[in-house]
Design an enzyme around this catalytic site. Structure first.
Site, PDB file in Angstrom:
ATOM      1  N   ASP A 305       0.821  -1.219   0.000  1.00 48.06           N
ATOM      2  CA  ASP A 305       0.000   0.000   0.000  1.00 48.06           C
ATOM      3  C   ASP A 305       0.855   1.269   0.000  1.00 48.06           C
ATOM      4  O   ASP A 305       2.067   1.226   0.218  1.00 48.06           O
ATOM      5  CB  ASP A 305      -0.906  -0.034   1.241  1.00 48.06           C
ATOM      6  CG  ASP A 305      -1.979   1.052   1.192  1.00 48.06           C
ATOM      7  OD1 ASP A 305      -2.314   1.501   0.082  1.00 48.06           O
ATOM      8  OD2 ASP A 305      -2.471   1.442   2.262  1.00 48.06           O
ATOM      9  N   GLU A 308       2.218   4.907  -4.299  1.00 47.11           N
ATOM     10  CA  GLU A 308       2.185   5.807  -5.479  1.00 47.11           C
ATOM     11  C   GLU A 308       3.508   6.553  -5.612  1.00 47.11           C
ATOM     12  O   GLU A 308       3.880   6.835  -6.750  1.00 47.11           O
ATOM     13  CB  GLU A 308       1.011   6.772  -5.352  1.00 47.11           C
ATOM     14  CG  GLU A 308      -0.351   6.088  -5.422  1.00 47.11           C
ATOM     15  CD  GLU A 308      -0.721   5.277  -4.193  1.00 47.11           C
ATOM     16  OE1 GLU A 308      -0.209   5.611  -3.106  1.00 47.11           O
ATOM     17  OE2 GLU A 308      -1.478   4.314  -4.319  1.00 47.11           O
ATOM     18  N   ASP A 418      -9.154   3.105  -2.492  1.00 45.12           N
ATOM     19  CA  ASP A 418     -10.088   3.562  -1.456  1.00 45.12           C
ATOM     20  C   ASP A 418     -11.370   4.095  -2.081  1.00 45.12           C
ATOM     21  O   ASP A 418     -11.474   5.280  -2.409  1.00 45.12           O
ATOM     22  CB  ASP A 418      -9.433   4.666  -0.611  1.00 45.12           C
ATOM     23  CG  ASP A 418      -8.292   4.128   0.216  1.00 45.12           C
ATOM     24  OD1 ASP A 418      -8.149   2.889   0.306  1.00 45.12           O
ATOM     25  OD2 ASP A 418      -7.537   4.929   0.786  1.00 45.12           O
TER      26      ASP A 418
HETATM   27  C1  GLC Z   1      -4.918   3.288   2.765  1.00 46.06           C
HETATM   28  C2  GLC Z   1      -5.372   2.010   2.099  1.00 46.06           C
HETATM   29  C3  GLC Z   1      -6.453   1.369   2.918  1.00 46.06           C
HETATM   30  C4  GLC Z   1      -5.933   1.111   4.321  1.00 46.06           C
HETATM   31  C5  GLC Z   1      -5.429   2.408   4.944  1.00 46.06           C
HETATM   32  C6  GLC Z   1      -4.729   2.176   6.280  1.00 46.06           C
HETATM   33  O1  GLC Z   1      -5.924   4.231   2.772  1.00 46.06           O
HETATM   34  O2  GLC Z   1      -5.790   2.238   0.797  1.00 46.06           O
HETATM   35  O3  GLC Z   1      -6.894   0.181   2.327  1.00 46.06           O
HETATM   36  O4  GLC Z   1      -6.947   0.574   5.117  1.00 46.06           O
HETATM   37  O5  GLC Z   1      -4.492   3.009   4.081  1.00 46.06           O
HETATM   38  O6  GLC Z   1      -3.643   1.345   6.135  1.00 46.06           O
END
Ligand code: GLC
Length: 664
Positions: A305, A308, A418
């Protein structure tokens, strides 16, 4: 036929794996200039397909899209960039061709936004490769493109099970409760996701010992119930003395540098971080090796995650904002000051200017990040994938990422980022699927129920009825939103039935996924890809063909007790409340209104086809394809793929069985 046209000096993105013939003639279809502009007139009836994860419809006409991997948890119809950058389009109408703009920096597709009948593509610098693909039809063009970019990632079979996730599971007890409640309700479950709270102060590859005192035991206990734990890994590495990953990265120059060749600092969840230089092969290998800290505890799946990479703020920009803040203390803020101030605060996160402030070391050459921005997330997943091939070569590991570029589809899947608990985001996800498949991303799906905002019971049920067809089937929600594990809802029974339907469909979905992956085909297609000569099919934006047998027609409007469906040929309507409680009806080609109750799933089986359905079980490892029955047209057969669901080269262990329909 694929031809490659080179402009300037393109950066090697590794998006492609095969060589295409380099053509020195003029680029066909587009007018070009020396400033990276490519323009094309669009005929009134032309459709433009593609652009992977981008927002809006299956037909991309009428908006301006910017390929720039962006963390945007608040995306609407007017968003320009999402998490992935997938620069492949097919223009279909007067002409028919595919075009891939292999450019890792900022690339804009103005598809009839500035001028309704003109498409103009603009690369920030005129250093790129453009591939033009011609073929018989959209499917043929896509297949050629997919061959060029290499075989799609194939996850382990258990990744097709249902997964429960939430940002906010605080400790081991929270995880055990989820498993228990699903068992109590007899709802199948294959995975529970660990969001950032399992880490010690949001440091990658650490586990908070107070909250998760024995993750190895927890992982093992869950495995006995057929449940896999899937932790998150973020891109930024916390700056903290004594943290080995931070110290090794600094010592070996594995982090991105600023213009003074010092380690660049940005801020994400842990506060100040350094960003691993995933474009540097040594750093990539080093970071990938770190996943073993978790695989040693029995972990066999990860989601990558914030890659980007998301940057909440940089020190300089924050200092300017705080200075402005000070200067406003006790002032009467008027319209100008107010907008400047709120703009500065909003502009801290993901500020485009910050991506000009750091560099990658690519084979000894320092490359400005913004010129290769869209490759960052892809190379994070590549780092993990390549390392895991060595760490646990005997099995496939589940991987999916948030940011991606074409090429990343060889290393993992993507989730669609998200989203919100909005009805419109069911449709949005559905419209992203075929374009993601065109770009090679077969293992994908949206946060079921919606990530941001409070979900509603009916939204969750309808969303399940859509997501139960997507390869990645995960219920995930943001911290602070309404709890959306299925046992919180009064309609839990109907929801559980939808999960059981998913489990009886897994052998079919897995088979179709493998066929698509091994043959470089799409799992989800717009109707027009199969019914090219059918005018009405070209306008359908809310139905998809799935595999070779199905058409899905989800309901994505609140309080809708039915929907209009277009059948490009005769098909069999299936209404299903339970895997073994369904009705079928053959409907002729044409437009139909199909009533559909909230607890009912509707889908269609194509003419003279059938699908295999097995007896549902509580986790994928117990699926017995010996229980498979065919549902569909009398006398039709179905080819089911059966492998061990875990070995790397599925070709080695494929078995094909042709099943015949039984009476329905
Ligand atoms: C980002 C991710 C999401 C996750 C959050 C906390 O927003 O896209 O899926 O729950 O971070 O880690």
């Amino acid at each position: 036929m694929i031809k490659k046209y080179i402009f300037g000096n393109p950066f090697p993105t590794h998006a492609t794996v095969e060589n295409a013939e380099i053509c020195n003639h003029k680029l066909p279809y587009f007018k070009t200039d020396e400033n990276g502009n490519f323009t094309l007139n669009l005929d009134e009836n032309d459709i433009v397909y593609g652009l992977g994860e981008q927002i809006r419809g299956i037909n991309k006409r009428g908006w301006k899209y910017v390929s720039w991997c962006s963390d945007n948890p608040d995306h609407h119809e007017d968003t320009h960039s999402l998490y992935g950058a997938h620069n492949f389009i097919i223009v279909s109408g007067k002409e028919l061709f595919g075009a891939f703009f292999d450019y890792p920096g900022r690339l804009t597709f103005d598809i009839g936004y500035t001028k309704i009948n003109e498409m103009s593509v603009h690369a920030e610098r005129n250093n790129l490769a453009v591939y033009i693909i011609t073929g018989e039809n959209e499917k043929d063009i896509t297949k050629q493109f997919r061959r060029l970019i290499g075989r799609s990632y194939i996850p382990p079979m258990w990744a097709f099970g249902y997964g429960q996730s939430r940002w906010g599971y605080q400790n081991e007890q929270d995880i055990r409760i989820v498993a228990e409640k699903y068992k109590e309700r007899e709802i199948p479950l294959d995975s529970i996701y660990l969001d950032i709270d399992y880490m010690e102060r949001y440091k990658d590859f650490t586990v908070d010992k107070n909250r998760f005192p024995d993750l190895e035991k927890l992982t093992a206990d869950m495995k006995t119930q057929g449940i896999h734990l899937v932790p998150i890994i973020d891109a930024g590495i916390k700056i903290e003395e004594g943290y080995d990953v931070y110290e090794e990265g600094v010592k070996n120059n594995y982090f991105c540098k600023n213009e003074n060749m010092e380690d660049f600092v940005g801020a994400v969840w842990p506060g100040r971080v350094h960003f691993p230089d995933f474009l540097n092969s040594d750093a990539r290998e080093w970071f990938g090796g770190k996943y073993s800290a978790l695989t040693e505890l029995g972990i066999d799946g990860f989601w990558n995650d914030m890659n980007e990479p998301a940057i909440f703020y940089t020190d300089d920009r924050l200092a300017d904002t705080l200075k402005k803040n000070d200067s406003l203390t006790s002032k009467n803020m008027g319209i100008d000051e107010y907008f400047i101030f709120t703009g500065m605060v909003a502009g801290l996160n993901g500020n485009v200017g910050d991506y000009d402030k750091f560099y990658h070391n690519v084979d000894g050459q320092m490359i400005k990040h913004s010129e290769v921005h869209n490759l960052y997330g892809m190379n994070m997943t590549r780092s993990a994938f390549e390392a895991l091939q060595k760490i646990q070569p005997e099995k496939r590991t589940l991987f999916f990422s948030r940011a991606s570029y074409i090429g990343a589809h060889r290393y993992g899947g993507v989730w669609q980022g998200d989203n919100k608990s909005w009805w419109s985001h069911i449709l949005q996800s559905m419209q992203q699927l075929p374009a993601l498949n065109m770009a090679g991303f077969l293992f994908t799906g949206a946060d079921t129920g919606g990530f941001g905002c409070d979900t509603t019971e009916d939204l969750m049920l309808r969303w399940l009825q859509y997501s139960l067809f997507t390869p990645l089937f995960r219920n995930h929600a943001a911290a602070g939103t309404r709890e959306q594990e299925l046992y919180h809802f009064s309609t839990v029974e109907a929801m559980g039935e939808m999960i059981k339907i998913r489990y009886s469909l897994i052998p079919y979905l897995y088979s179709e996924f493998l066929k698509a992956a091994l043959n470089d085909e799409m799992l989800f297609r717009p109707l027009s890809f199969d019914f090219a000569n059918d005018e009405d099919s070209r306008n359908i934006e809310d139905q998809l063909l799935l595999g070779n047998e199905l058409m899905i027609t989800p309901i994505y409007k609140q309080n809708a007790n039915g929907r209009y469906v277009y059948l490009p040929e005769e098909m069999m309507l299936v209404r299903m409340k339970k895997h073994d409680d369904f009705k079928t009806e053959i409907l002729p080609k044409g437009h139909h209104y199909i009533p559909c109750k909230l607890n009912e799933l509707i889908f269609f089986i194509r003419k003279d086809k059938a699908i295999a359905m097995c007896t549902p079980v509580d986790c994928t490892e117990k699926i017995d394809i010996g229980t498979a029955k065919l549902l569909g047209y009398q006398g039709s057969t179905y080819t089911l793929y059966k492998d061990d669901g875990i070995s790397h080269d599925p070709k080695g262990s494929l078995e094909i069985s042709v099943l015949k329909t039984v009476d329905i």
